[in-house]
Each structure stands twice: as structure tokens, then as C-alpha cells.
Design a protein around this motif. Structure first.
Motif, PDB file in Angstrom:
ATOM      1  N   GLU A  15       0.832  -1.205   0.000  1.00  0.00           N
ATOM      2  CA  GLU A  15       0.000   0.000   0.000  1.00  0.00           C
ATOM      3  C   GLU A  15       0.865   1.253   0.000  1.00  0.00           C
ATOM      4  OE1 GLU A  15      -2.814   0.015   3.219  1.00  0.00           O
ATOM      5  OE2 GLU A  15      -3.788  -1.818   2.511  1.00  0.00           O
ATOM      6  N   LYS A  16       1.896   1.260   0.846  1.00  0.00           N
ATOM      7  CA  LYS A  16       2.800   2.405   0.905  1.00  0.00           C
ATOM      8  C   LYS A  16       3.505   2.610  -0.435  1.00  0.00           C
ATOM      9  CE  LYS A  16       3.828   2.185   5.840  1.00  0.00           C
ATOM     10  NZ  LYS A  16       4.860   1.905   6.846  1.00  0.00           N
ATOM     11  N   ASP A  17       3.984   1.516  -1.039  1.00  0.00           N
ATOM     12  CA  ASP A  17       4.664   1.611  -2.333  1.00  0.00           C
ATOM     13  C   ASP A  17       3.731   2.173  -3.401  1.00  0.00           C
ATOM     14  OD1 ASP A  17       6.988   0.637  -1.243  1.00  0.00           O
ATOM     15  OD2 ASP A  17       6.675  -1.439  -1.951  1.00  0.00           O
ATOM     16  N   LYS A  18       2.472   1.714  -3.393  1.00  0.00           N
ATOM     17  CA  LYS A  18       1.498   2.212  -4.369  1.00  0.00           C
ATOM     18  C   LYS A  18       1.212   3.683  -4.123  1.00  0.00           C
ATOM     19  CE  LYS A  18      -3.067   1.362  -6.351  1.00  0.00           C
ATOM     20  NZ  LYS A  18      -3.058   2.649  -6.941  1.00  0.00           N
ATOM     21  N   LEU A  19       1.056   4.056  -2.865  1.00  0.00           N
ATOM     22  CA  LEU A  19       0.807   5.453  -2.525  1.00  0.00           C
ATOM     23  C   LEU A  19       1.974   6.335  -2.971  1.00  0.00           C
ATOM     24  CD1 LEU A  19      -0.964   7.564  -1.079  1.00  0.00           C
ATOM     25  CD2 LEU A  19       0.268   6.984   1.027  1.00  0.00           C
ATOM     26  N   ILE A  20       3.190   5.864  -2.725  1.00  0.00           N
ATOM     27  CA  ILE A  20       4.377   6.630  -3.122  1.00  0.00           C
ATOM     28  C   ILE A  20       4.433   6.775  -4.641  1.00  0.00           C
ATOM     29  CG2 ILE A  20       6.910   6.537  -3.233  1.00  0.00           C
ATOM     30  CD1 ILE A  20       6.825   5.358  -0.361  1.00  0.00           C
ATOM     31  N   SER A  21       4.179   5.715  -5.369  1.00  0.00           N
ATOM     32  CA  SER A  21       4.230   5.796  -6.841  1.00  0.00           C
ATOM     33  C   SER A  21       3.111   6.698  -7.376  1.00  0.00           C
ATOM     34  CB  SER A  21       4.163   4.406  -7.481  1.00  0.00           C
ATOM     35  OG  SER A  21       2.895   3.826  -7.279  1.00  0.00           O
ATOM     36  N   ASP A  22       1.928   6.634  -6.776  1.00  0.00           N
ATOM     37  CA  ASP A  22       0.834   7.523  -7.192  1.00  0.00           C
ATOM     38  C   ASP A  22       1.190   8.983  -6.942  1.00  0.00           C
ATOM     39  OD1 ASP A  22      -0.654   5.355  -8.000  1.00  0.00           O
ATOM     40  OD2 ASP A  22      -1.987   5.352  -6.244  1.00  0.00           O
ATOM     41  N   LEU A  23       1.762   9.264  -5.779  1.00  0.00           N
ATOM     42  CA  LEU A  23       2.154  10.628  -5.445  1.00  0.00           C
ATOM     43  C   LEU A  23       3.248  11.138  -6.390  1.00  0.00           C
ATOM     44  CD1 LEU A  23       2.121  10.543  -1.535  1.00  0.00           C
ATOM     45  CD2 LEU A  23       0.547  11.756  -3.052  1.00  0.00           C
ATOM     46  N   ARG A  24       4.208  10.262  -6.719  1.00  0.00           N
ATOM     47  CA  ARG A  24       5.252  10.658  -7.677  1.00  0.00           C
ATOM     48  C   ARG A  24       4.644  11.014  -9.028  1.00  0.00           C
ATOM     49  NH1 ARG A  24       9.512   6.245  -6.081  1.00  0.00           N
ATOM     50  NH2 ARG A  24      10.737   7.464  -4.606  1.00  0.00           N
ATOM     51  N   ARG A  25       3.725  10.189  -9.489  1.00  0.00           N
ATOM     52  CA  ARG A  25       3.070  10.426 -10.776  1.00  0.00           C
ATOM     53  C   ARG A  25       2.309  11.762 -10.753  1.00  0.00           C
ATOM     54  NH1 ARG A  25      -0.213   6.126 -11.083  1.00  0.00           N
ATOM     55  NH2 ARG A  25       1.605   4.789 -11.147  1.00  0.00           N
ATOM     56  N   GLN A  26       1.612  12.020  -9.642  1.00  0.00           N
ATOM     57  CA  GLN A  26       0.889  13.284  -9.516  1.00  0.00           C
ATOM     58  C   GLN A  26       1.849  14.472  -9.498  1.00  0.00           C
ATOM     59  OE1 GLN A  26      -1.477  12.948  -5.977  1.00  0.00           O
ATOM     60  NE2 GLN A  26      -3.135  11.830  -6.990  1.00  0.00           N
ATOM     61  N   MET A  27       2.969  14.335  -8.799  1.00  0.00           N
ATOM     62  CA  MET A  27       3.952  15.416  -8.762  1.00  0.00           C
ATOM     63  C   MET A  27       4.532  15.680 -10.153  1.00  0.00           C
ATOM     64  SD  MET A  27       5.956  14.823  -5.122  1.00  0.00           S
ATOM     65  CE  MET A  27       7.460  15.373  -5.827  1.00  0.00           C
ATOM     66  N   GLU A  28       4.820  14.625 -10.897  1.00  0.00           N
ATOM     67  CA  GLU A  28       5.346  14.784 -12.254  1.00  0.00           C
ATOM     68  C   GLU A  28       4.320  15.485 -13.148  1.00  0.00           C
ATOM     69  OE1 GLU A  28       6.396  10.836 -13.402  1.00  0.00           O
ATOM     70  OE2 GLU A  28       8.205  10.800 -12.162  1.00  0.00           O
ATOM     71  N   ASP A  29       3.052  15.095 -13.014  1.00  0.00           N
ATOM     72  CA  ASP A  29       1.990  15.736 -13.791  1.00  0.00           C
ATOM     73  C   ASP A  29       1.879  17.220 -13.435  1.00  0.00           C
ATOM     74  OD1 ASP A  29       1.371  13.415 -15.105  1.00  0.00           O
ATOM     75  OD2 ASP A  29      -0.379  12.936 -13.851  1.00  0.00           O
ATOM     76  N   MET A  30       1.913  17.519 -12.142  1.00  0.00           N
ATOM     77  CA  MET A  30       1.816  18.915 -11.717  1.00  0.00           C
ATOM     78  C   MET A  30       3.017  19.723 -12.208  1.00  0.00           C
ATOM     79  SD  MET A  30       0.289  18.338  -7.882  1.00  0.00           S
ATOM     80  CE  MET A  30       0.562  20.000  -7.367  1.00  0.00           C
TER      81      MET A  30
END
Length: 179
Positions: free
Chosen positions: A10-25
């Protein structure tokens, strides 16, 4: 241990989702920044044209409307319209040949006699300015000098056209007078 693995997943998925969102932003912020940089070049060009040609009509094309960035209506000393120059500015990192056909289409729509594309990046074989496929392509540094030259030619053509206006009528009046 299974619970621990699920929590780690769950933590790994959350971290990867947050990274993807940061890259998009970050990508969106850079894109917005590029748009504002392009608008700054448009505004600078408009201000320079107004300063150099105070008797001409300099009209910015509203955002979201097709057709160049600035419409420059050239007037002579008597205030008569001599023609229209359509200006397009590009502040990008790479040249695109697709800009030329679009600007020619915009030129026809604006009924402009001359189209000028001012860009930071020029085609490989252009160092200052050149006439390519019916469009003048210029560096930012040469844009105003090119405008002076093209405007002078446009004013001469306008004067010649006005001299020919009414030529037939004048010939008829002269003929009637003589006969």
C-alpha cells in the motif's frame, strides 16, 4: 508477515501515485510557464511596433482566436491605409515547418499583404531573416529592421496605387476638354 507485506505494498502504491501526480503537476506548471513566456514575446513585439510606428494601427489578436498575434495596419503620412502586416511570434526550443502553412492561412483570413514570423529558433539555413514560402521568417533582433524595410516598400506600393486611382476618369475629363 502477510499484513506487513500488504501495508508495504500500500505504501509503495501510494508513493508511486504521489510521484506520478507530482510529475503531472510539474509538467503542467512548465507548460503554463511556456505559455506565459510566449505571451511575453507577443506583448514585447506589440510594444516595439507601437513605439517604432506610432501612426500605424497595431491590434493584438485576442487569445483563442485563430490568426497571428498582431495585426499591423500600415498608414502613410496622410493617414491613408497602405496595407496590413500579420505578425506571429514563437518562443520555443525547436523550429517547426508546420508554422508556415498555418501563418499563410491566417494571412489570407486577415487579408494581409505580408506575414512575418518572429522566432527565437530559426530554420537551419536562416541566421537573421529570410522569405520562405511566402512568409518572412525573422529573428527577434532583426524583426523591427525588417518591419521598417517592408513597411517602406508597402508605402511606395500604396502611393503608386493611389496615383493610379481615378486615372481613367482623369483621361476622360481631359479628352472631353480637348475635344
Amino acid at each position: 508477515s502477510e499484513e506487513r507485506q500488504l501495508k508495504d505494498a500500500e505504501k509503495d502504491k501510494l508513493i508511486s501515485d504521489l510521484r506520478r501526480q507530482m510529475e503531472d503537476m510539474q509538467r503542467r506548471a512548465e507548460q503554463g510557464s511556456q505559455q506565459s513566456q510566449g505571451e511575453i514575446l507577443e506583448t514585447t513585439l506589440e510594444v516595439l511596433l507601437r513605439q517604432q510606428f506610432p501612426f500605424d494601427e497595431i491590434t493584438p489578436v485576442p487569445k483563442g482566436i485563430h490568426g497571428g498575434d498582431v495585426i499591423h495596419t500600415v498608414h502613410d503620412a496622410a493617414g491613408a491605409t497602405c496595407g496590413i502586416i500579420l505578425w506571429e511570434s514563437k518562443r520555443t526550443k525547436a523550429w517547426s515547418d508546420g508554422w508556415l502553412p498555418k501563418l499563410r492561412d491566417d494571412q489570407r483570413a486577415a487579408k494581409a499583404q505580408i506575414a512575418i514570423l518572429v522566432s527565437l529558433e530559426l530554420p537551419k539555413d536562416v541566421s537573421t531573416f529570410r522569405h520562405i514560402d511566402g512568409v518572412w521568417v525573422s529573428s527577434v533582433a532583426c524583426a523591427i529592421s525588417l518591419a521598417h524595410a517592408l513597411r517602406a516598400g508597402m508605402m511606395e506600393v500604396g502611393a503608386a496605387k493611389r496615383a493610379l486611382d481615378g486615372r481613367q476618369d482623369k483621361m476622360e475629363i481631359l479628352y472631353k476638354y480637348l475635344s
